[in-house]
Design an enzyme around this catalytic site. Structure first.
Site, PDB file in Angstrom:
ATOM      1  CD  GLU A 148      -0.589  13.377  -5.848  1.00 16.13           C
ATOM      2  OE1 GLU A 148       0.458  13.895  -6.236  1.00 16.13           O
ATOM      3  OE2 GLU A 148      -0.796  13.082  -4.648  1.00 16.13           O
ATOM      4  NE  ARG A 207      -9.069   4.078  -0.406  1.00 17.27           N
ATOM      5  CZ  ARG A 207      -8.386   3.415   0.509  1.00 17.27           C
ATOM      6  NH1 ARG A 207      -8.591   2.129   0.672  1.00 17.27           N
ATOM      7  NH2 ARG A 207      -7.508   4.028   1.291  1.00 17.27           N
ATOM      8  NE  ARG A 233      -7.306  -0.748   2.553  1.00 16.14           N
ATOM      9  CZ  ARG A 233      -8.507  -0.418   2.936  1.00 16.14           C
ATOM     10  NH1 ARG A 233      -9.500  -1.302   2.832  1.00 16.14           N
ATOM     11  NH2 ARG A 233      -8.764   0.765   3.425  1.00 16.14           N
ATOM     12  CB  CYS A 279       0.183 -18.830  12.959  1.00 24.02           C
ATOM     13  SG  CYS A 279       0.321 -20.433  12.216  1.00 24.02           S
ATOM     14  CE1 TYR A 326      -2.553   2.599  -1.223  1.00 24.91           C
ATOM     15  CE2 TYR A 326      -4.913   2.936  -1.410  1.00 24.91           C
ATOM     16  CZ  TYR A 326      -3.618   3.410  -1.532  1.00 24.91           C
ATOM     17  OH  TYR A 326      -3.408   4.694  -1.964  1.00 24.91           O
TER      18      TYR A 326
HETATM   19  C1  LIG Z   1       0.547  11.854  -1.635  1.00 22.25           C
HETATM   20  C2  LIG Z   1      -0.517  10.869  -1.931  1.00 22.25           C
HETATM   21  N1  LIG Z   1      -1.200  10.982  -3.073  1.00 22.25           N
HETATM   22  C3  LIG Z   1      -2.168  10.101  -3.405  1.00 22.25           C
HETATM   23  C4  LIG Z   1      -2.500   9.064  -2.567  1.00 22.25           C
HETATM   24  C5  LIG Z   1      -3.566   8.128  -3.016  1.00 22.25           C
HETATM   25  O1  LIG Z   1      -4.593   8.042  -2.136  1.00 22.25           O
HETATM   26  P1  LIG Z   1      -5.912   7.240  -2.515  1.00 22.25           P
HETATM   27  O2  LIG Z   1      -5.498   5.888  -2.962  1.00 22.25           O
HETATM   28  O3  LIG Z   1      -6.680   7.221  -1.262  1.00 22.25           O
HETATM   29  O4  LIG Z   1      -6.596   8.014  -3.598  1.00 22.25           O
HETATM   30  C6  LIG Z   1      -1.836   8.922  -1.351  1.00 22.25           C
HETATM   31  C7  LIG Z   1      -2.221   7.887  -0.381  1.00 22.25           C
HETATM   32  O5  LIG Z   1      -3.035   8.142   0.499  1.00 22.25           O
HETATM   33  C8  LIG Z   1      -0.804   9.836  -1.032  1.00 22.25           C
HETATM   34  O6  LIG Z   1      -0.110   9.707   0.091  1.00 22.25           O
HETATM   35  N1  LIG Z   2      -2.827   1.815   2.458  1.00 24.16           N
HETATM   36  C1  LIG Z   2      -3.953   2.566   2.911  1.00 24.16           C
HETATM   37  C2  LIG Z   2      -4.036   3.957   2.486  1.00 24.16           C
HETATM   38  C3  LIG Z   2      -2.770   4.721   2.568  1.00 24.16           C
HETATM   39  C4  LIG Z   2      -2.579   5.388   1.296  1.00 24.16           C
HETATM   40  C5  LIG Z   2      -1.224   5.973   1.093  1.00 24.16           C
HETATM   41  N2  LIG Z   2      -1.034   7.296   1.621  1.00 24.16           N
HETATM   42  C6  LIG Z   2      -5.227   1.801   2.716  1.00 24.16           C
HETATM   43  O1  LIG Z   2      -5.221   0.682   2.401  1.00 24.16           O
HETATM   44  O2  LIG Z   2      -6.298   2.284   2.895  1.00 24.16           O
END
Ligand SMILES: Cc1ncc(COP(=O)(O)O)c(C=O)c1O
Ligand SMILES: N[C@@H](CCCC[NH3+])C(=O)O
EC number: 4.1.1.20
Length: 463
Positions: A320, A323, A360, A391, A421
């Site tokens: 999955e 990023r 982030r 602010c 993200y």
């Molecule tokens: C269950 C699950 N799958 C996939 C992801 C996608 O993660 P990433 O964007 O780091 O590949 C996340 C987020 O961390 C997640 O919580």
């Molecule tokens: N939102 C996070 C990662 C969490 C992904 C979801 N489990 C980031 O910006 O790095």
């Protein structure tokens, strides 16, 4: 957290403050292909272009701040994951990283599946034509309405995250006269090498059911007894922005040994395992991410080896990535507003966005790079902190970087690798208007998520 501190250019010659910076790059005008998307290049006039369009033109047409996504790069990365894992495996793009209807269409066209974790993401996926059976539904506290919708539209998988949810999903499926295919999410007890807030496989956290002390085995026992559920596999996600494959290997090994336990206890070989997402990308030139084919090879080998050792048929593997697909494909374009030099310390460069379009840095102490993109410059490097207009002193976009010392208000600067993200975690703090996402390809630019307006904000405020 600091990396190495080196003497910078003449403006900061002797002692540099505490920070994350490395030495200034040899050429501030160079664009490191590790952190910029594939079609980004400099035009002969010196401005940066993406998909064949100059950023100064993009800024005139779409305004700043704005996210620009390189469609060819997105499709190529999605395809690279698909090809690396091949027909015997499934790639679910994690929609939480960034989701819009155009993204769903691109994914569908490139043959990827989709992981959603809310009713909102599910609606976006369905409304853009992603077939329900190619969607997996996640979340540690799905509402009854979300479960009902997911089951009735026929999502391919629901990933069960707790003991309560096993019963809830079974009950709703039975009421709807359905048998829902499910996976159980387990925490394998791996400490992923990432920020504490984005590590998810150690036991002391809200997601999943622990493998340790037999809890996951008990969850399997319960799920197998319920008519509304068809348990097809086990899910593990160890965290995010991870470079080291060792954590995934341990997770794969532990998931396979649970499959063997299940076979021994119930005489059932579950046909699927999902090893989640979490692969890191390059935010700065210091990061060295793995390529999808290396990841596919490493995971495939470990699962096959462990299954052979346990006398199991090799299950179908899913991953999955969020990023790793979308992160590198976009940059955020800002206009420089004010510049505040602090002698012997650093120069604060304020842009027209900030923590509302990229939380982030404030949230995870994330590192980014930044470049002057509306022109080239031969000026000496100066140490900067790129900050927003909110602010809040923690409103930092890029904590430590180098920009040319002739930087001036009105210049355009861009922060690469903001595809994941950033828009998906954007906020309206200080009633900021969330920026648009513009897709660029072959000399054409088109808004895929429009800029918010003051009217949008006022419409929500019903007095
Ligand atoms: C269950 C699950 N799958 C996939 C992801 C996608 O993660 P990433 O964007 O780091 O590949 C996340 C987020 O961390 C997640 O919580
Ligand atoms: N939102 C996070 C990662 C969490 C992904 C979801 N489990 C980031 O910006 O790095």
């Amino acid at each position: 957290m600091s990396r190495s501190a080196h003497p910078a250019g003449p403006r900061h010659a002797d002692v540099l403050p505490e920070g994350h910076y490395t030495a200034p790059p040899a050429d501030l005008n160079a664009l490191d292909p590790k952190v910029w998307s594939r079609t980004v290049t400099r035009t002969p006039e010196g401005a940066v272009s993406v998909g064949g369009i100059d950023v100064t033109r993009l800024a005139e047409e779409f305004g700043t701040p704005a996210y620009f996504i390189d469609e060819d790069d997105f499709r190529a990365r999605a395809q690279a994951w698909r090809t690396a894992f091949g027909e015997g495996a499934d790639v679910f793009y994690a929609g939480k990283a960034f989701l819009s209807r155009a993204i769903v269409r691109w994914l569908h066209e490139e043959g990827l599946n989709l992981d959603v974790c809310s009713g909102g993401e599910l609606s976006t996926a369905l409304s853009a034509g992603m077939p329900a059976e190619r969607i997996a539904f996640h979340g540690n506290n799905k509402s009854a309405a979300e479960i009902e919708k997911a089951v009735s539209v026929g999502v391919g998988h629901i990933v069960l995250d707790s003991f309560q949810e096993i019963v809830r999903v079974a009950h709703i499926a039975e009421q709807l006269g359905k048998r829902q295919r499910v996976l159980i999410r387990v925490t394998v007890g791996v400490e992923a090498h990432t920020h504490e807030f984005i590590a998810t496989a150690h036991e002391d956290q809200k997601f999943g059911i622990a493998l340790a002390d037999g809890q996951a085995a008990e969850a399997v026992r319960r799920a197998l007894k319920l008519d509304g559920l068809e348990l097809v596999g086990i899910h593990s996600h160890i965290g995010s922005q991870i470079f080291d494959m060792a954590g995934f290997e341990v997770a794969a090994r532990r998931v396979v040994s649970l499959l063997a336990e299940i076979r021994d206890e119930h005489g059932v070989e579950l046909p699927e395992i999902d090893l989640g997402g979490g692969l890191g990308i390059a935010y700065t030139s210091d990061d060295d991410p793995r390529e999808p084919h290396e990841i596919a090879k490493a995971l495939g080998e470990i699962v096959t080896r462990e299954c052979e050792a346990a006398g199991l048929r090799t299950p179908r593997i899913s991953v999955e990535p969020g990023r790793a697909i979308v992160g590198p494909t976009a940059f955020t374009l800002y206009e420089v507003g004010t510049i505040k030099p602090l002698d012997g310390l650093r120069t604060y460069v304020s842009v027209d966005g900030g923590m509302s379009d990229n939380i982030r840095t404030a949230l995870y102490d994330a590192e980014y790079s930044v470049s002057l993109v509306s022109r080239t410059s031969d000026a000496d490097p100066m140490l900067v902190r790129v900050v927003g207009k909110h602010c809040e002193s923690g409103d930092i976009v890029v904590r430590d970087a180098f920009l040319p010392s002739d930087l001036a208000p009105g210049d355009l600067i861009a922060v690469p690798a903001t595809g994941a993200y950033c828009r998906s975690m954007a906020s309206n703090y200080n009633h900021a208007l969330r920026p648009p996402v513009v897709a660029v390809r072959d000399g054409e630019a088109r808004v895929i998520v429009r800029r918010e307006t003051e009217e949008d904000l006022l419409r929500l405020d019903v007095g």
